[in-house]
Scaffold this motif. Structure first.
Motif, short mmCIF file in Angstrom:
data_model
loop_
_atom_site.label_atom_id
_atom_site.label_comp_id
_atom_site.label_asym_id
_atom_site.label_seq_id
_atom_site.Cartn_x
_atom_site.Cartn_y
_atom_site.Cartn_z
N TYR A 135 0.84 -1.21 0.00
CA TYR A 135 0.00 0.00 0.00
C TYR A 135 0.87 1.25 0.00
N PHE A 136 1.95 1.21 0.79
CA PHE A 136 2.83 2.37 0.86
C PHE A 136 3.56 2.59 -0.47
N PRO A 157 0.06 0.05 14.27
CA PRO A 157 -0.08 0.21 12.83
C PRO A 157 1.13 0.91 12.21
N ALA A 158 1.56 0.38 11.07
CA ALA A 158 2.54 1.10 10.25
C ALA A 158 1.85 2.29 9.61
N GLU A 159 2.62 3.35 9.33
CA GLU A 159 2.03 4.58 8.83
C GLU A 159 2.82 5.15 7.67
N GLN A 160 2.10 5.84 6.79
CA GLN A 160 2.73 6.59 5.70
C GLN A 160 2.01 7.93 5.58
N PHE A 161 2.76 8.96 5.22
CA PHE A 161 2.18 10.30 5.09
C PHE A 161 2.68 10.95 3.81
N ILE A 162 1.74 11.55 3.06
CA ILE A 162 2.05 12.31 1.85
C ILE A 162 1.33 13.65 1.98
N HIS A 163 2.00 14.72 1.56
CA HIS A 163 1.48 16.06 1.84
C HIS A 163 1.70 16.98 0.64
N VAL A 231 -0.48 24.93 13.56
CA VAL A 231 -0.69 25.40 12.19
C VAL A 231 -2.17 25.33 11.88
N PRO A 232 -2.80 26.41 11.42
CA PRO A 232 -4.23 26.34 11.10
C PRO A 232 -4.49 25.38 9.96
N ARG A 233 -5.63 24.72 10.02
CA ARG A 233 -5.95 23.75 8.97
C ARG A 233 -6.00 24.41 7.60
N SER A 234 -6.34 25.70 7.55
CA SER A 234 -6.41 26.40 6.28
C SER A 234 -5.05 26.44 5.57
N ALA A 235 -3.96 26.24 6.31
CA ALA A 235 -2.63 26.27 5.73
C ALA A 235 -2.10 24.88 5.41
N CYS A 236 -2.89 23.85 5.68
CA CYS A 236 -2.37 22.48 5.58
C CYS A 236 -2.53 21.84 4.21
N GLY A 237 -3.24 22.47 3.30
CA GLY A 237 -3.34 21.91 1.96
C GLY A 237 -4.02 20.57 1.94
N ILE A 238 -3.42 19.63 1.24
CA ILE A 238 -4.00 18.30 1.02
C ILE A 238 -3.11 17.26 1.69
N THR A 239 -3.72 16.36 2.43
CA THR A 239 -2.96 15.34 3.15
C THR A 239 -3.50 13.95 2.82
N PHE A 240 -2.57 12.99 2.79
CA PHE A 240 -2.93 11.59 2.62
C PHE A 240 -2.17 10.78 3.66
N GLU A 241 -2.90 9.96 4.41
CA GLU A 241 -2.26 9.07 5.37
C GLU A 241 -2.79 7.67 5.18
N SER A 242 -1.88 6.72 5.15
CA SER A 242 -2.28 5.31 5.16
C SER A 242 -1.75 4.67 6.43
N ARG A 243 -2.59 3.84 7.04
CA ARG A 243 -2.23 3.14 8.27
C ARG A 243 -2.60 1.68 8.08
N ARG A 253 -3.73 -6.77 7.55
CA ARG A 253 -4.97 -7.27 8.16
C ARG A 253 -6.03 -6.19 8.18
N LYS A 254 -5.66 -4.97 8.56
CA LYS A 254 -6.58 -3.84 8.54
C LYS A 254 -5.86 -2.65 7.91
N VAL A 255 -6.58 -1.97 7.01
CA VAL A 255 -6.00 -0.86 6.27
C VAL A 255 -6.91 0.35 6.40
N GLY A 256 -6.33 1.52 6.58
CA GLY A 256 -7.08 2.77 6.58
C GLY A 256 -6.38 3.78 5.69
N LEU A 257 -7.08 4.29 4.68
CA LEU A 257 -6.53 5.27 3.74
C LEU A 257 -7.36 6.54 3.84
N LEU A 258 -6.73 7.67 4.12
CA LEU A 258 -7.45 8.91 4.36
C LEU A 258 -6.86 10.04 3.52
N LEU A 259 -7.67 10.57 2.61
CA LEU A 259 -7.29 11.70 1.75
C LEU A 259 -8.17 12.88 2.09
#
Length: 296
Positions: A135-136, A157-163, A231-243, A253-259
């Motif tokens: 997934y990563f 959970p293992a984690e990945q972050f894209i920003h 940091v205000p959320r208005s400055a955070c742009g677009i985030t993707f996290e997979s766990r 076994r369990k996957v969570g993908l959040l965009l």
């Protein structure tokens, strides 16, 4: 907020705000030579990208075999307003030995309903999932980069972050460096802290009630810190996290993908509150004009 932070953490978080707001200075060796992949608005989860219309999003999910449900809220004005607020979808894939839950957050009026966030949760039968790292790798290949990945053992959970910035371009430089500093916390990145909730919420198809009710525009339910963590959320742009929770063999076994388009969510929330206030004022005026005469 009930949590104490050291002075270095406070300083680093403030520097992160500057880095995110002004695009970040590129540091040697952090992003040179990487392939140019999908922008934040092109990146897809469950076949959906940000900015997609609600009807088109529903069609894509249905074509992929999901059962789709549309969720609305009603405003009881004289002329009743019914607002689409999110989609949910589920499917069982016998060949993959998995079940899935998808939630799609839609923008509020006065905007047309478009996709502002997608969560995809997948739960696999024992010893049936793909490699967790797959997934990563897939997300990194699609985006052309990643900010970090953390591989843990012992059930964590293992984690990945894209920003990406609000303009869809990748976050690099100091913003990336900050996310990768050693810390007792999963990350010092303030834009991750903005939406982190209890750990089990963003994993698998068995969505918690908190996630099912999470509403970015009208409630703090399910959103760890909607007003911003340094940091205000208005400055955070677009985030993707997979766990991903993996078994001893490294299979998912369990996957969570959040965009999430955090910046647009904040802007749309402000627009919606103005729209709701103005509409309520018009409705109140109409009700007063149509009220019957009082009789003693």
């Amino acid at each position: 907020m009930g949590t104490w932070f050291s002075l270095p953490q406070l300083i680093l978080a403030r520097l992160a705000q500057v880095a995110i707001l002004f695009g970040a200075v590129v540091l040697p060796g952090l992003c040179g030579g990487m392939a140019q992949g999908a922008t934040g608005s092109e990146f897809e989860v469950a076949g959906l990208h940000l900015g997609l219309g609600a009807d088109e999003a529903a069609k894509i999910l249905q074509a992929a075999g999901y059962d789709v449900e549309r969720h609305t809220k009603t405003i009881n004005w004289l002329e009743t307003a019914t607002l689409p607020i999110w989609l949910t979808a589920s499917r069982t894939d016998a060949s993959a030995h998995s079940i899935e839950y998808v939630k799609v957050w839609l923008s509020y009026p006065p905007s047309e309903p478009v996709v502002l966030g997608v969560y995809r949760g997948i739960s696999f039968d024992d010893r049936a999932g793909p490699l967790a790292n797959g997934y990563f790798d897939a997300a990194r290949d699609a985006a052309g980069f990643e900010i970090y990945r953390r591989l843990y053992t012992g059930g964590r959970p293992a984690e990945q972050f894209i920003h990406w910035r609000a303009d869809g371009k990748r976050v690099s430089g100091f913003g990336k460096l900050l996310s990768n500093l050693p810390s007792s916390r999963p990350t010092l990145d303030p834009c991750v802290e903005n939406y982190h909730v209890v750990p089990e919420v963003l994993l698998g198809a068995d969505a918690s009630d908190r996630l099912r009710r999470a509403d970015f525009a009208t409630s703090t339910v399910g959103w760890g810190n909607p007003s911003g963590f340094f940091v205000p959320r208005s400055a955070c742009g677009i985030t993707f996290e997979s766990r991903v929770i993996q078994d001893g063999a490294g299979l998912a076994r369990k996957v969570g993908l959040l965009l999430l388009d955090q910046s647009t969510m904040v802007a749309n929330t402000m627009e919606y509150r103005d729209w709701l206030r103005d509409g309520s004022a018009v409705d109140a005026k109409a009700r007063r004009a149509g009220a019957p005469d009082a009789v003693l």
